[in-house]
Enzyme design. Structure first.
Site, PDB file in Angstrom:
ATOM      1  N   TYR A 149      -2.346   5.298  -4.111  1.00 25.82           N
ATOM      2  CA  TYR A 149      -3.450   6.099  -3.843  1.00 25.82           C
ATOM      3  C   TYR A 149      -2.768   7.349  -4.597  1.00 25.82           C
ATOM      4  CZ  TYR A 149      -6.283   3.458  -0.388  1.00 25.82           C
ATOM      5  OH  TYR A 149      -7.131   2.595   0.037  1.00 25.82           O
ATOM      6  N   HIS A 172     -13.387  -3.401  -1.679  1.00 25.60           N
ATOM      7  CA  HIS A 172     -12.436  -3.019  -0.571  1.00 25.60           C
ATOM      8  C   HIS A 172     -12.683  -3.441   0.860  1.00 25.60           C
ATOM      9  CE1 HIS A 172      -9.648   0.708  -0.389  1.00 25.60           C
ATOM     10  NE2 HIS A 172      -9.488   0.266   0.788  1.00 25.60           N
ATOM     11  N   SER A 206       0.959  -1.363  -0.116  1.00 25.84           N
ATOM     12  CA  SER A 206       0.092   0.001   0.045  1.00 25.84           C
ATOM     13  C   SER A 206       0.890   1.278  -0.047  1.00 25.84           C
ATOM     14  CB  SER A 206      -0.967  -0.123   1.078  1.00 25.84           C
ATOM     15  OG  SER A 206      -1.510   1.195   1.326  1.00 25.84           O
ATOM     16  N   THR A 231      -5.855   2.250  -6.996  1.00 27.68           N
ATOM     17  CA  THR A 231      -6.834   2.063  -6.199  1.00 27.68           C
ATOM     18  C   THR A 231      -8.114   2.843  -6.684  1.00 27.68           C
ATOM     19  OG1 THR A 231      -6.126   0.729  -4.520  1.00 27.68           O
ATOM     20  CG2 THR A 231      -8.161   1.711  -3.880  1.00 27.68           C
ATOM     21  N   LYS A 251      -7.864  -1.080  -9.174  1.00 30.01           N
ATOM     22  CA  LYS A 251      -8.346  -1.841  -8.091  1.00 30.01           C
ATOM     23  C   LYS A 251      -9.433  -1.304  -7.544  1.00 30.01           C
ATOM     24  CE  LYS A 251      -7.443  -3.557  -3.345  1.00 30.01           C
ATOM     25  NZ  LYS A 251      -8.090  -2.728  -2.470  1.00 30.01           N
TER      26      LYS A 251
HETATM   27  C1  LIG Z   1      -6.945  -2.521   7.615  1.00 37.14           C
HETATM   28  C2  LIG Z   1      -6.967  -2.465   6.157  1.00 37.14           C
HETATM   29  C3  LIG Z   1      -6.328  -1.385   5.372  1.00 37.14           C
HETATM   30  C4  LIG Z   1      -6.626  -1.317   3.934  1.00 37.14           C
HETATM   31  N1  LIG Z   1      -5.831  -0.490   3.291  1.00 37.14           N
HETATM   32  C5  LIG Z   1      -5.752  -0.480   2.046  1.00 37.14           C
HETATM   33  C6  LIG Z   1      -5.017   0.376   1.255  1.00 37.14           C
HETATM   34  O1  LIG Z   1      -4.083   1.017   1.908  1.00 37.14           O
HETATM   35  N2  LIG Z   1      -5.051   0.487  -0.223  1.00 37.14           N
HETATM   36  C7  LIG Z   1      -6.153  -0.301  -0.503  1.00 37.14           C
HETATM   37  O2  LIG Z   1      -6.165  -0.384  -2.068  1.00 37.14           O
HETATM   38  N3  LIG Z   1      -6.693  -1.182  -0.038  1.00 37.14           N
HETATM   39  C8  LIG Z   1      -6.758  -1.392   1.313  1.00 37.14           C
HETATM   40  N4  LIG Z   1      -7.340  -2.235   1.963  1.00 37.14           N
HETATM   41  C9  LIG Z   1      -8.362  -3.124   1.119  1.00 37.14           C
HETATM   42  C10 LIG Z   1      -7.696  -4.468   0.715  1.00 37.14           C
HETATM   43  O3  LIG Z   1      -6.674  -4.291  -0.285  1.00 37.14           O
HETATM   44  C11 LIG Z   1      -8.797  -5.520   0.248  1.00 37.14           C
HETATM   45  O4  LIG Z   1      -9.502  -4.807  -0.935  1.00 37.14           O
HETATM   46  C12 LIG Z   1      -9.494  -6.188   1.404  1.00 37.14           C
HETATM   47  O5  LIG Z   1      -9.083  -6.067   2.550  1.00 37.14           O
HETATM   48  C13 LIG Z   1     -10.248  -7.309   0.791  1.00 37.14           C
HETATM   49  O6  LIG Z   1     -11.257  -7.810   1.886  1.00 37.14           O
HETATM   50  P1  LIG Z   1     -10.851  -8.750   2.999  1.00 37.14           P
HETATM   51  O7  LIG Z   1     -10.302  -8.106   4.067  1.00 37.14           O
HETATM   52  O8  LIG Z   1     -12.216  -9.413   3.410  1.00 37.14           O
HETATM   53  O9  LIG Z   1     -10.121  -9.890   2.471  1.00 37.14           O
HETATM   54  C14 LIG Z   1      -7.368  -2.224   3.426  1.00 37.14           C
HETATM   55  C15 LIG Z   1      -8.137  -3.231   4.057  1.00 37.14           C
HETATM   56  C16 LIG Z   1      -7.860  -3.380   5.514  1.00 37.14           C
HETATM   57  C17 LIG Z   1      -8.478  -4.378   6.070  1.00 37.14           C
END
Ligand SMILES: Cc1cc2nc3c(=O)[nH]c(=O)nc-3n(C[C@H](O)[C@H](O)[C@H](O)COP(=O)(O)O)c2cc1C
Length: 366
Positions: free
Chosen positions: A131, A252, A108, A156, A228
């Site tokens: 981002y 997400h 990320s 994203t 994404k």
């Molecule tokens: C704590 C946390 C932080 C996240 N930060 C980002 C991020 O910085 N950038 C991004 O594209 N997705 C982020 N996501 C989303 C994840 O890439 C992903 O889409 C999502 O966690 C998938 O679902 P799941 O948690 O059910 O496996 C984040 C998810 C979580 C749980």
């Protein structure tokens, strides 16, 4: 009695016991009522498998490629900010865990370790999740990612404005760990910070990119581009026409916009629209080997996990991430055998039973 976790939910339970309450809430939270977070799971659960027997499945091949990068199984790590929330070594530990399992990690923009530190620690392929933080910072990030050996840029697209989680607001959670990619840059935190920082929604107000600016982004780098967060056939069409190399179908984790379908329900219409012109990946709600098989059969090339990587990190750092990934590998492998499938690259929709009302949240007929 064995004390080892035997599935991802065991990791989840232990992580919840291990992590401070506010950190647990940040990781676990979804947007608003968490309808979409739940629907990511119920939509997977509504699909059934149609196994075939008496076929040769002694040798099962789980390995595949993503944009030409060889990985040992079609399960990779989704990008997520602030891994230090779960473990003091942060994304460096995550990268080691992914490397031990010989799979891809997406890093990320909002990581605590810098991309250079992660690149040093990684033995598997890395993609950089972007981002957009304004033209100048985006250019800097993309150039550094290419230089540091990242193999793709994952933009994203599903976060045009910040999405503070209500649980974070209630807990008055603040982010304390540094954002490694901006170290020493002397920028105000609200210019560089993640999209869900609290309190006060005091985060970057950068204008989001639009389709017409993708050419600008592509012009910054030789690296392939993945979008994404695409959720509809309409956007998938434009994405393919814009020449993107990959599309990551994702809600997400239900953390941004509530009240959408689950990610797996969006996959068939997107696969239909893409027609093989870009690779498709999926995340959101993947917890079992059977989920992986369902997503691959419906058109994804690989799936990514988000929250489970934090569970692994919280329980045992790099080894925990590795442990989570290996449980997924075992489950995918066993489900493949039971379904009479020898290669993850050969799965097709006939393997899946789809209830007639499943994914029926599609467009109204105009
Ligand atoms: C704590 C946390 C932080 C996240 N930060 C980002 C991020 O910085 N950038 C991004 O594209 N997705 C982020 N996501 C989303 C994840 O890439 C992903 O889409 C999502 O966690 C998938 O679902 P799941 O948690 O059910 O496996 C984040 C998810 C979580 C749980």
């Amino acid at each position: 009695m064995s004390n080892d976790p035997i599935n991802l939910y065991d990791y989840e339970e232990r992580a919840k016991l291990t992590l401070p309450h506010n950190d647990w809430d940040t990781i676990d939270a979804g947007a608003m009522d968490m309808f979409t977070t739940r629907r990511n799971r119920t939509a997977f659960e509504a699909l059934t498998l149609r196994p075939r027997f008496l076929r040769t499945v002694e040798e099962r091949n789980l390995s595949t490629t993503v944009l030409g990068e060889k990985i040992s199984m079609p399960v990779v790590l989704a990008p997520a900010g602030s891994h230090m929330r779960a473990h003091p070594e942060g994304e460096v530990a995550t990268a080691r865990g992914a490397g031990m399992s010989d799979t891809l990690m997406m890093l990320s923009t909002s990581s605590n370790c810098s991309m250079e530190e992660v690149s040093q620690a990684a033995s598997g392929p890395l993609w950089f999740q972007l981002y957009h933080r304004g033209y100048e910072l985006t250019e800097m990030l993309v150039h550094r990612a290419e230089e540091a050996g990242f193999k793709a840029i994952v933009l994203t697209v599903d976060t045009p404005v910040p999405s503070p989680k209500e649980r974070d607001l209630r807990n008055n959670t603040t982010r304390t760990h540094e954002l490694g990619n901006f170290r020493g840059m002397d920028r105000p935190r609200n210019e560089i910070s993640g999209t869900d920082e609290t309190p006060g929604w005091d985060v970057s107000r950068t204008e989001p990119l639009t389709w017409s600016e993708l050419d600008w982004l592509r012009g910054l780098t030789q690296l392939p581009l993945v979008l994404k967060g695409i959720r509809t056939a309409e956007d998938a069409h434009v994405a393919v026409e814009s020449g993107v190399n990959g599309i990551q179908v994702s809600t997400h984790g239900g953390r941004q916009l509530d009240m959408t379908m689950g990610a797996i329900e969006m996959l068939p219409e997107i696969a239909d629209a893409v027609k093989g012109q870009a690779e498709i990946y999926l995340d959101s709600g993947v917890r079992r080997g059977s989920d992986v098989i369902k997503a691959l059969a419906l058109g994804a090339r690989a799936v990514a996990i988000g929250r489970p990587l934090f569970w692994g990190l919280a329980v045992d750092g790099a080894n925990g991430v590795h442990g989570v990934l290996e449980l997924m590998r075992e489950e995918v492998d066993r489900a493949m055998a039971y379904c009479g499938q020898a290669s993850v690259e050969d799965l097709d929709p006939n393997l899946i039973g789809i209830p007639s009302d499943w994914g029926s949240g599609s467009r109204m007929t105009p």
